[in-house]
Design a protein around this motif. Structure first.
Motif, PDB file in Angstrom:
ATOM      1  N   ASP A 187     -16.871  26.879  -1.590  1.00  0.00           N
ATOM      2  CA  ASP A 187     -18.135  27.595  -1.792  1.00  0.00           C
ATOM      3  C   ASP A 187     -19.282  27.071  -0.941  1.00  0.00           C
ATOM      4  OD1 ASP A 187     -16.671  28.897  -3.653  1.00  0.00           O
ATOM      5  OD2 ASP A 187     -17.788  28.214  -5.405  1.00  0.00           O
ATOM      6  N   THR A 207     -22.104  35.249  -3.303  1.00  0.00           N
ATOM      7  CA  THR A 207     -21.029  34.557  -4.008  1.00  0.00           C
ATOM      8  C   THR A 207     -20.806  33.153  -3.453  1.00  0.00           C
ATOM      9  OG1 THR A 207     -19.959  36.712  -4.290  1.00  0.00           O
ATOM     10  CG2 THR A 207     -18.635  34.756  -4.768  1.00  0.00           C
ATOM     11  N   LEU A 208     -20.719  33.049  -2.150  1.00  0.00           N
ATOM     12  CA  LEU A 208     -20.544  31.773  -1.464  1.00  0.00           C
ATOM     13  C   LEU A 208     -21.861  31.394  -0.796  1.00  0.00           C
ATOM     14  CD1 LEU A 208     -17.119  32.637   0.224  1.00  0.00           C
ATOM     15  CD2 LEU A 208     -17.489  31.491  -1.963  1.00  0.00           C
ATOM     16  N   GLN A 231     -17.760  36.709   0.993  1.00  0.00           N
ATOM     17  CA  GLN A 231     -16.650  36.769   0.042  1.00  0.00           C
ATOM     18  C   GLN A 231     -15.505  37.593   0.627  1.00  0.00           C
ATOM     19  OE1 GLN A 231     -16.112  35.435  -2.914  1.00  0.00           O
ATOM     20  NE2 GLN A 231     -14.370  36.603  -3.621  1.00  0.00           N
ATOM     21  N   ASP A 238     -13.015  42.497  -5.445  1.00  0.00           N
ATOM     22  CA  ASP A 238     -13.828  41.799  -4.449  1.00  0.00           C
ATOM     23  C   ASP A 238     -14.337  42.715  -3.341  1.00  0.00           C
ATOM     24  OD1 ASP A 238     -13.322  39.380  -5.753  1.00  0.00           O
ATOM     25  OD2 ASP A 238     -11.512  39.005  -4.566  1.00  0.00           O
ATOM     26  N   TRP A 242     -17.646  42.224  -1.068  1.00  0.00           N
ATOM     27  CA  TRP A 242     -17.485  41.946   0.369  1.00  0.00           C
ATOM     28  C   TRP A 242     -18.324  42.903   1.213  1.00  0.00           C
ATOM     29  CZ3 TRP A 242     -14.418  45.532   3.374  1.00  0.00           C
ATOM     30  CH2 TRP A 242     -14.170  45.131   4.693  1.00  0.00           C
TER      31      TRP A 242
END
Length: 342
Positions: A187, A207-208, A231, A238, A242
Protein backbone atom coordinates in the motif's frame (compact mmCIF):
# COMPACT_ATOMS: atom_id res chain seq x y z
CA UNK A 1 -9.42 -75.47 -82.38
CA UNK A 2 -10.09 -72.13 -80.80
CA UNK A 3 -11.17 -71.87 -77.23
CA UNK A 4 -13.19 -68.94 -76.06
CA UNK A 5 -12.76 -67.71 -72.50
CA UNK A 6 -14.86 -65.20 -70.68
CA UNK A 7 -13.21 -61.95 -69.71
CA UNK A 8 -12.97 -61.37 -65.97
CA UNK A 9 -15.94 -59.49 -64.68
CA UNK A 10 -15.40 -55.82 -63.86
CA UNK A 11 -15.57 -55.12 -60.12
CA UNK A 12 -18.81 -53.51 -59.17
CA UNK A 13 -18.77 -50.79 -56.48
CA UNK A 14 -21.78 -49.81 -54.49
CA UNK A 15 -21.96 -45.97 -54.56
CA UNK A 16 -23.40 -45.94 -51.10
CA UNK A 17 -20.43 -47.97 -49.84
CA UNK A 18 -17.99 -45.52 -51.51
CA UNK A 19 -19.66 -42.60 -49.76
CA UNK A 20 -19.40 -44.45 -46.48
CA UNK A 21 -15.69 -45.04 -47.10
CA UNK A 22 -15.06 -41.29 -47.60
CA UNK A 23 -17.26 -40.18 -44.72
CA UNK A 24 -14.49 -40.13 -42.02
CA UNK A 25 -12.35 -37.80 -44.18
CA UNK A 26 -15.24 -35.42 -44.75
CA UNK A 27 -16.03 -35.46 -41.05
CA UNK A 28 -12.45 -34.55 -40.15
CA UNK A 29 -12.38 -31.70 -42.64
CA UNK A 30 -15.67 -30.41 -41.30
CA UNK A 31 -14.41 -30.54 -37.73
CA UNK A 32 -11.23 -28.64 -38.64
CA UNK A 33 -13.22 -25.99 -40.50
CA UNK A 34 -15.61 -25.57 -37.57
CA UNK A 35 -12.71 -25.18 -35.15
CA UNK A 36 -11.00 -22.57 -37.37
CA UNK A 37 -14.25 -20.62 -37.76
CA UNK A 38 -14.79 -20.61 -33.99
CA UNK A 39 -11.26 -19.30 -33.39
CA UNK A 40 -11.77 -16.62 -36.02
CA UNK A 41 -15.03 -15.57 -34.36
CA UNK A 42 -13.25 -15.30 -30.98
CA UNK A 43 -10.63 -13.00 -32.52
CA UNK A 44 -13.35 -11.01 -34.28
CA UNK A 45 -15.26 -10.55 -31.01
CA UNK A 46 -12.04 -9.43 -29.31
CA UNK A 47 -11.32 -6.94 -32.08
CA UNK A 48 -14.80 -5.44 -31.80
CA UNK A 49 -14.48 -5.22 -27.99
CA UNK A 50 -11.12 -3.45 -28.30
CA UNK A 51 -12.32 -0.99 -30.94
CA UNK A 52 -15.47 -0.01 -29.03
CA UNK A 53 -13.52 0.19 -25.71
CA UNK A 54 -15.70 -2.40 -23.99
CA UNK A 55 -13.62 -2.11 -20.82
CA UNK A 56 -14.74 1.50 -20.43
CA UNK A 57 -18.30 0.55 -19.50
CA UNK A 58 -18.24 -3.11 -18.42
CA UNK A 59 -17.20 -3.81 -14.82
CA UNK A 60 -15.64 -7.21 -15.44
CA UNK A 61 -12.07 -8.02 -14.43
CA UNK A 62 -11.90 -10.55 -17.26
CA UNK A 63 -12.55 -7.84 -19.84
CA UNK A 64 -10.03 -5.43 -18.28
CA UNK A 65 -7.39 -8.16 -18.22
CA UNK A 66 -8.15 -9.31 -21.76
CA UNK A 67 -7.74 -5.81 -23.22
CA UNK A 68 -4.11 -5.73 -22.06
CA UNK A 69 -3.39 -8.77 -24.26
CA UNK A 70 -3.88 -6.99 -27.59
CA UNK A 71 -0.24 -7.48 -28.76
CA UNK A 72 -0.54 -11.21 -28.09
CA UNK A 73 -3.92 -11.42 -29.80
CA UNK A 74 -2.35 -9.90 -32.94
CA UNK A 75 0.30 -12.63 -32.93
CA UNK A 76 -2.43 -15.25 -32.50
CA UNK A 77 -4.37 -13.78 -35.43
CA UNK A 78 -1.32 -13.92 -37.70
CA UNK A 79 -0.64 -17.54 -36.77
CA UNK A 80 -4.27 -18.46 -37.43
CA UNK A 81 -4.19 -16.61 -40.77
CA UNK A 82 -1.18 -18.67 -41.88
CA UNK A 83 -2.77 -21.95 -40.73
CA UNK A 84 -6.08 -21.25 -42.46
CA UNK A 85 -4.28 -20.23 -45.66
CA UNK A 86 -2.20 -23.43 -45.69
CA UNK A 87 -5.39 -25.46 -45.14
CA UNK A 88 -6.97 -23.63 -48.12
CA UNK A 89 -9.63 -21.80 -46.12
CA UNK A 90 -8.59 -18.63 -47.89
CA UNK A 91 -11.63 -16.47 -47.22
CA UNK A 92 -11.31 -17.25 -43.53
CA UNK A 93 -7.58 -16.47 -43.71
CA UNK A 94 -8.38 -13.08 -45.26
CA UNK A 95 -10.87 -12.28 -42.49
CA UNK A 96 -8.36 -13.13 -39.74
CA UNK A 97 -5.65 -11.14 -41.49
CA UNK A 98 -7.92 -8.08 -41.63
CA UNK A 99 -8.55 -8.42 -37.87
CA UNK A 100 -4.79 -8.61 -37.22
CA UNK A 101 -4.06 -5.56 -39.38
CA UNK A 102 -6.86 -3.56 -37.75
CA UNK A 103 -5.51 -4.26 -34.26
CA UNK A 104 -1.94 -3.60 -35.43
CA UNK A 105 -2.98 -0.11 -36.51
CA UNK A 106 -3.83 0.61 -32.87
CA UNK A 107 -0.33 -0.44 -31.80
CA UNK A 108 1.53 1.48 -34.49
CA UNK A 109 1.94 4.79 -32.62
CA UNK A 110 3.64 2.99 -29.72
CA UNK A 111 6.46 1.88 -32.00
CA UNK A 112 7.05 5.19 -33.76
CA UNK A 113 8.79 8.14 -32.18
CA UNK A 114 6.48 11.15 -32.24
CA UNK A 115 7.26 14.81 -32.86
CA UNK A 116 8.08 16.53 -29.58
CA UNK A 117 7.05 20.03 -28.46
CA UNK A 118 9.68 22.76 -28.76
CA UNK A 119 10.64 22.61 -25.08
CA UNK A 120 13.92 24.29 -24.18
CA UNK A 121 13.71 24.51 -20.39
CA UNK A 122 15.53 22.58 -17.63
CA UNK A 123 15.90 18.82 -17.88
CA UNK A 124 14.54 16.50 -15.21
CA UNK A 125 15.47 12.83 -15.04
CA UNK A 126 12.65 10.80 -13.50
CA UNK A 127 12.68 7.16 -12.43
CA UNK A 128 9.74 4.97 -11.42
CA UNK A 129 10.25 1.58 -9.75
CA UNK A 130 7.60 -0.64 -8.18
CA UNK A 131 9.36 -2.27 -5.23
CA UNK A 132 7.10 -5.37 -5.10
CA UNK A 133 6.10 -5.41 -1.44
CA UNK A 134 9.48 -3.94 -0.51
CA UNK A 135 11.41 -6.89 -1.98
CA UNK A 136 13.25 -5.05 -4.78
CA UNK A 137 17.03 -5.02 -4.54
CA UNK A 138 17.96 -1.72 -2.87
CA UNK A 139 21.51 -1.64 -4.22
CA UNK A 140 20.30 -1.96 -7.80
CA UNK A 141 17.95 0.99 -7.29
CA UNK A 142 20.64 3.21 -5.78
CA UNK A 143 23.14 2.21 -8.48
CA UNK A 144 20.62 3.14 -11.18
CA UNK A 145 19.99 6.48 -9.50
CA UNK A 146 23.72 7.20 -9.45
CA UNK A 147 24.57 5.92 -12.91
CA UNK A 148 21.59 7.51 -14.64
CA UNK A 149 21.80 10.75 -12.63
CA UNK A 150 18.17 10.52 -11.55
CA UNK A 151 16.63 13.69 -10.09
CA UNK A 152 13.29 12.32 -8.85
CA UNK A 153 12.42 8.74 -7.89
CA UNK A 154 8.85 7.39 -7.58
CA UNK A 155 8.53 4.16 -5.57
CA UNK A 156 5.19 2.32 -5.33
CA UNK A 157 4.99 -0.49 -2.73
CA UNK A 158 7.48 1.18 -0.40
CA UNK A 159 7.71 -0.53 2.99
CA UNK A 160 9.50 0.54 6.22
CA UNK A 161 11.95 -2.36 5.77
CA UNK A 162 12.74 -1.23 2.22
CA UNK A 163 13.34 2.33 3.44
CA UNK A 164 16.04 1.00 5.78
CA UNK A 165 17.58 -1.08 2.98
CA UNK A 166 17.61 1.91 0.61
CA UNK A 167 19.23 4.14 3.20
CA UNK A 168 21.84 1.47 3.91
CA UNK A 169 22.57 1.34 0.19
CA UNK A 170 23.08 5.12 0.12
CA UNK A 171 19.84 6.53 -1.27
CA UNK A 172 19.77 9.41 1.22
CA UNK A 173 23.18 10.54 -0.05
CA UNK A 174 22.09 10.93 -3.67
CA UNK A 175 18.41 11.82 -3.14
CA UNK A 176 18.26 13.50 0.29
CA UNK A 177 14.77 15.01 0.00
CA UNK A 178 11.79 12.73 0.43
CA UNK A 179 8.05 12.41 0.82
CA UNK A 180 7.56 8.85 2.04
CA UNK A 181 4.36 7.08 3.00
CA UNK A 182 5.91 3.71 3.79
CA UNK A 183 3.46 0.97 4.78
CA UNK A 184 3.69 -2.80 5.23
CA UNK A 185 2.60 -4.80 2.19
CA UNK A 186 1.93 -3.09 -1.11
CA UNK A 187 0.00 0.00 0.00
CA UNK A 188 2.89 2.42 0.57
CA UNK A 189 4.51 4.81 -1.92
CA UNK A 190 7.36 7.31 -1.71
CA UNK A 191 9.11 10.07 -3.64
CA UNK A 192 12.81 10.91 -3.27
CA UNK A 193 14.63 13.77 -5.00
CA UNK A 194 17.85 15.74 -5.16
CA UNK A 195 15.93 19.01 -4.82
CA UNK A 196 13.48 20.07 -2.09
CA UNK A 197 9.98 18.59 -2.13
CA UNK A 198 6.78 20.02 -0.72
CA UNK A 199 3.89 17.59 -0.29
CA UNK A 200 0.52 18.81 -1.62
CA UNK A 201 -2.95 17.36 -2.15
CA UNK A 202 -3.98 17.20 -5.80
CA UNK A 203 -6.69 14.54 -5.68
CA UNK A 204 -8.99 12.65 -3.29
CA UNK A 205 -7.65 9.81 -1.16
CA UNK A 206 -7.21 6.51 -3.03
CA UNK A 207 -7.01 2.83 -2.13
CA UNK A 208 -3.22 2.76 -2.32
CA UNK A 209 -0.94 5.63 -1.33
CA UNK A 210 -0.31 8.12 -4.16
CA UNK A 211 1.51 11.15 -2.75
CA UNK A 212 1.79 14.36 -4.75
CA UNK A 213 4.67 16.81 -4.35
CA UNK A 214 5.91 20.12 -5.68
CA UNK A 215 9.45 19.67 -6.99
CA UNK A 216 11.24 22.88 -6.07
CA UNK A 217 13.50 23.49 -9.06
CA UNK A 218 15.98 26.36 -9.27
CA UNK A 219 14.23 29.45 -10.61
CA UNK A 220 10.53 30.19 -10.56
CA UNK A 221 9.12 27.24 -12.54
CA UNK A 222 8.38 24.36 -10.16
CA UNK A 223 6.86 21.03 -11.18
CA UNK A 224 4.07 18.99 -9.60
CA UNK A 225 4.58 15.23 -9.53
CA UNK A 226 2.29 12.43 -8.41
CA UNK A 227 3.72 9.02 -7.54
CA UNK A 228 1.09 6.74 -9.07
CA UNK A 229 -0.09 3.36 -7.80
CA UNK A 230 -3.60 2.65 -9.01
CA UNK A 231 -5.68 -0.18 -7.58
CA UNK A 232 -5.34 -3.13 -10.02
CA UNK A 233 -8.54 -4.57 -11.57
CA UNK A 234 -7.98 -8.09 -10.27
CA UNK A 235 -11.62 -8.74 -9.33
CA UNK A 236 -14.93 -7.49 -10.67
CA UNK A 237 -15.48 -5.33 -7.59
CA UNK A 238 -12.11 -3.60 -8.23
CA UNK A 239 -12.78 -2.57 -11.82
CA UNK A 240 -14.90 0.48 -11.04
CA UNK A 241 -12.35 1.63 -8.43
CA UNK A 242 -9.51 1.15 -10.92
CA UNK A 243 -11.31 3.19 -13.55
CA UNK A 244 -12.29 5.89 -11.05
CA UNK A 245 -8.75 6.25 -9.69
CA UNK A 246 -7.28 6.61 -13.18
CA UNK A 247 -9.90 9.25 -13.95
CA UNK A 248 -9.14 10.99 -10.64
CA UNK A 249 -5.44 11.56 -11.33
CA UNK A 250 -4.58 15.27 -11.64
CA UNK A 251 -5.34 16.85 -15.00
CA UNK A 252 -2.65 18.77 -16.89
CA UNK A 253 -3.77 22.29 -17.75
CA UNK A 254 -1.80 25.18 -19.32
CA UNK A 255 -2.83 27.51 -16.48
CA UNK A 256 -1.22 25.36 -13.78
CA UNK A 257 2.30 24.17 -13.07
CA UNK A 258 3.72 21.45 -15.30
CA UNK A 259 2.43 18.10 -13.99
CA UNK A 260 4.09 14.70 -14.20
CA UNK A 261 2.67 11.31 -13.21
CA UNK A 262 5.12 8.46 -12.60
CA UNK A 263 4.63 4.95 -11.28
CA UNK A 264 2.48 1.85 -11.61
CA UNK A 265 -0.80 2.64 -13.40
CA UNK A 266 -1.83 -1.02 -13.68
CA UNK A 267 -3.01 -0.12 -17.18
CA UNK A 268 -1.71 -0.20 -20.73
CA UNK A 269 -2.61 1.85 -23.80
CA UNK A 270 -5.13 -0.85 -24.64
CA UNK A 271 -7.24 0.24 -21.66
CA UNK A 272 -9.71 3.02 -22.41
CA UNK A 273 -9.27 4.48 -18.91
CA UNK A 274 -5.55 5.07 -19.55
CA UNK A 275 -6.16 6.56 -22.98
CA UNK A 276 -8.74 8.88 -21.44
CA UNK A 277 -6.09 10.05 -18.95
CA UNK A 278 -3.60 10.78 -21.74
CA UNK A 279 -6.27 12.81 -23.53
CA UNK A 280 -6.42 15.16 -20.53
CA UNK A 281 -3.28 17.05 -21.49
CA UNK A 282 -0.58 14.38 -21.14
CA UNK A 283 1.92 12.43 -23.23
CA UNK A 284 3.40 9.04 -22.38
CA UNK A 285 7.22 9.04 -22.37
CA UNK A 286 7.51 5.51 -23.78
CA UNK A 287 5.09 6.17 -26.63
CA UNK A 288 6.74 9.51 -27.45
CA UNK A 289 10.08 7.78 -27.95
CA UNK A 290 8.83 4.65 -29.76
CA UNK A 291 9.23 2.25 -26.83
CA UNK A 292 5.55 1.93 -25.99
CA UNK A 293 5.58 -1.88 -26.17
CA UNK A 294 8.60 -2.39 -23.93
CA UNK A 295 7.24 -4.48 -21.05
CA UNK A 296 7.59 -3.21 -17.49
CA UNK A 297 5.86 -6.06 -15.65
CA UNK A 298 5.81 -9.83 -15.89
CA UNK A 299 4.59 -12.60 -13.62
CA UNK A 300 5.19 -15.72 -15.68
CA UNK A 301 3.60 -18.21 -15.94
CA UNK A 302 0.45 -16.51 -14.66
CA UNK A 303 0.94 -13.15 -16.36
CA UNK A 304 2.68 -12.34 -19.68
CA UNK A 305 4.95 -9.28 -20.02
CA UNK A 306 2.89 -6.05 -20.11
CA UNK A 307 3.53 -2.30 -20.06
CA UNK A 308 1.88 -1.26 -16.79
CA UNK A 309 4.36 1.35 -15.53
CA UNK A 310 4.51 4.79 -17.13
CA UNK A 311 6.03 8.22 -16.89
CA UNK A 312 3.31 10.55 -18.12
CA UNK A 313 4.20 14.19 -18.68
CA UNK A 314 2.40 17.44 -19.40
CA UNK A 315 2.19 17.67 -23.18
CA UNK A 316 4.05 20.98 -23.07
CA UNK A 317 7.17 18.94 -22.19
CA UNK A 318 9.46 16.99 -24.51
CA UNK A 319 11.08 13.60 -23.85
CA UNK A 320 14.76 13.37 -24.77
CA UNK A 321 15.25 9.76 -23.64
CA UNK A 322 13.45 6.77 -22.17
CA UNK A 323 14.69 3.33 -21.08
CA UNK A 324 13.60 0.23 -19.16
CA UNK A 325 15.94 -1.48 -16.68
CA UNK A 326 15.73 -4.84 -14.92
CA UNK A 327 15.03 -4.72 -11.20
CA UNK A 328 16.02 -7.88 -9.25
CA UNK A 329 13.57 -8.86 -6.53
CA UNK A 330 10.61 -7.13 -8.19
CA UNK A 331 8.05 -8.29 -10.73
CA UNK A 332 8.35 -4.84 -12.32
CA UNK A 333 11.17 -3.19 -14.23
CA UNK A 334 12.44 0.29 -13.48
CA UNK A 335 11.77 3.02 -16.06
CA UNK A 336 13.71 6.25 -16.52
CA UNK A 337 12.83 9.24 -18.70
CA UNK A 338 14.55 12.57 -19.24
CA UNK A 339 11.92 15.28 -19.42
CA UNK A 340 12.64 18.64 -21.05
CA UNK A 341 10.47 21.27 -19.37
CA UNK A 342 8.84 24.10 -21.33
Amino acid sequence: MVRWTEAPAEPVYDLDEADDFDEPGKSRRGTVTTLLVLLALVFLAYGVARVISLDDFVDLAFVAGAMALTPYVIVGCLVLAVVTFVLRRRMLALLVLIIALSLSALLGPRLLSEEHPQATGPRLRIMAANLYLGKADARTIVNLVRQQQVDVLSMPELTPVEVSALDSAGLAEVLPYRAFDARPGGDGTGVAANVPLRQVILMPETTLSQPSVVVDLPGRDDVELTAVHVQPPLYDEDVRTWRKELAGLPKATPEDRVRILAGDFNATFDHAAFRNLIDRGYADAAEQTGYGLDATWSSLPTGPPLTLDHIVVDNRCAISSYAVYGLPGSDHNAIIAEVVLP
